[in-house]
Design a protein around this motif. Structure first.
Motif, PDB file in Angstrom:
ATOM      1  N   LEU A 151       0.835  -1.204   0.000  1.00  0.00           N
ATOM      2  CA  LEU A 151       0.000   0.000   0.000  1.00  0.00           C
ATOM      3  C   LEU A 151       0.871   1.255   0.000  1.00  0.00           C
ATOM      4  CD1 LEU A 151      -2.770  -1.033   2.562  1.00  0.00           C
ATOM      5  CD2 LEU A 151      -2.992  -0.847   0.080  1.00  0.00           C
ATOM      6  N   ALA A 180       2.559  -7.131  -4.951  1.00  0.00           N
ATOM      7  CA  ALA A 180       1.178  -7.584  -4.757  1.00  0.00           C
ATOM      8  C   ALA A 180       0.982  -8.986  -5.339  1.00  0.00           C
ATOM      9  CB  ALA A 180       0.205  -6.608  -5.397  1.00  0.00           C
ATOM     10  N   HIS A 185      -2.161 -10.544  -3.641  1.00  0.00           N
ATOM     11  CA  HIS A 185      -3.126  -9.468  -3.410  1.00  0.00           C
ATOM     12  C   HIS A 185      -3.606  -8.965  -4.778  1.00  0.00           C
ATOM     13  CE1 HIS A 185      -2.086  -8.273   1.014  1.00  0.00           C
ATOM     14  NE2 HIS A 185      -2.320  -9.562   0.858  1.00  0.00           N
ATOM     15  N   GLU A 188      -4.831  -5.151  -5.264  1.00  0.00           N
ATOM     16  CA  GLU A 188      -3.752  -4.171  -5.279  1.00  0.00           C
ATOM     17  C   GLU A 188      -2.926  -4.285  -6.560  1.00  0.00           C
ATOM     18  OE1 GLU A 188      -4.695  -5.830  -2.647  1.00  0.00           O
ATOM     19  OE2 GLU A 188      -5.273  -4.210  -1.283  1.00  0.00           O
ATOM     20  N   GLN A 191      -4.844  -2.441  -9.137  1.00  0.00           N
ATOM     21  CA  GLN A 191      -4.717  -1.001  -8.915  1.00  0.00           C
ATOM     22  C   GLN A 191      -3.361  -0.496  -9.403  1.00  0.00           C
ATOM     23  OE1 GLN A 191      -5.450  -0.577  -4.710  1.00  0.00           O
ATOM     24  NE2 GLN A 191      -7.659  -0.798  -4.932  1.00  0.00           N
TER      25      GLN A 191
END
Length: 239
Positions: A151, A180, A185, A188, A191
């Motif tokens: 993040l 990620a 993940h 993420e 993204q």
């Protein structure tokens, strides 16, 4: 707390209506308990919903931004007030603080979608977001898990984009995608890929524009890279 967890699941699935429903249930139940840290967890979930909602809108509401900022600032204050004698509670508090600082940076940088990235943000917001990320890497970096760091990379990409440092923004987004995928993940990673696609399109456009300017004005072009000192932290991470 269970309602809060369910709200987080629906939020990550993109169903903000159901997320709001469970946040309301969590708020109703937590009101009778008066547990400060748990109350902050639920408040954090509401701020996260606001962040996702703002990213979907064509025009950003500063009222909603300020509401989300107020909630997250209160979460930070609560964590500073919580008794840290209990080692388990201290670990929970530190992990929660990391999430709050990252969400604060993302809220202020407003890069949750292509439409959001095309909007402008104030210098004050950029400086506050930079302060949040500086706090993370100076005080909490060694304690951050891989998900937290992922993040952080996404938020760092947003910060460099807002500062006009597009190559650095692309590198942070690339790093976020790789990390990620390593920890599975998926959201993420998607993204990060969205940021990569957006940034590459921008840099391609700048390259074309600069090439035209050079041919028309004997070599004048816009330098979109950062100074060497701006890249020190990125170089340290990559090394």
């Amino acid at each position: 707390r269970g309602y809060g967890y369910r709200a987080g699941i629906f939020r990550r699935q993109g169903d903000l209506g159901k997320a709001e429903h469970y946040v309301q249930l969590a708020e109703q139940n937590i009101a009778a308990c008066q547990t400060t840290l748990d109350t902050s967890f639920i408040a954090y979930e509401r701020a996260s919903m606001l962040l996702d909602f703002i990213g979907r809108t064509t025009e950003r509401s500063l009222k909603l931004v300020n509401e989300g900022r107020r909630i997250l600032e209160r979460c930070i204050d609560v964590c500073r007030e919580v008794e840290t004698g209990n080692s388990r509670l201290s670990v929970m508090k530190r992990h929660f603080l990391v999430l709050v600082y990252v969400k604060m940076a993302m809220l202020l940088l407003d890069c949750r979608s292509n439409a959001a990235r095309e909007r402008t943000v104030s210098k004050e917001f950029i400086m506050t977001a930079m302060s949040c990320l500086d706090t993370l890497r100076s005080k909490y970096w060694t304690e951050m898990g891989q998900g937290d760091r992922n993040l952080f990379y996404l938020a760092s990409s947003d910060l460099e984009y807002r500062r006009g440092n597009y190559p650095e923004a692309e590198e942070f987004a690339r790093l976020a995608k790789v990390k990620a995928m390593e920890i599975n993940h998926t959201m993420e990673a998607c993204q990060a890929q969205e940021r990569l696609d957006f940034l590459r399109a921008i840099m391609c456009s700048h390259t074309i524009d600069n090439g035209l300017q050079q041919s028309e004005s004997e070599g004048e072009n816009a330098d979109i890279s950062s100074s060497g000192s701006d890249s020190d932290w990125l170089a340290a991470i990559l090394n």
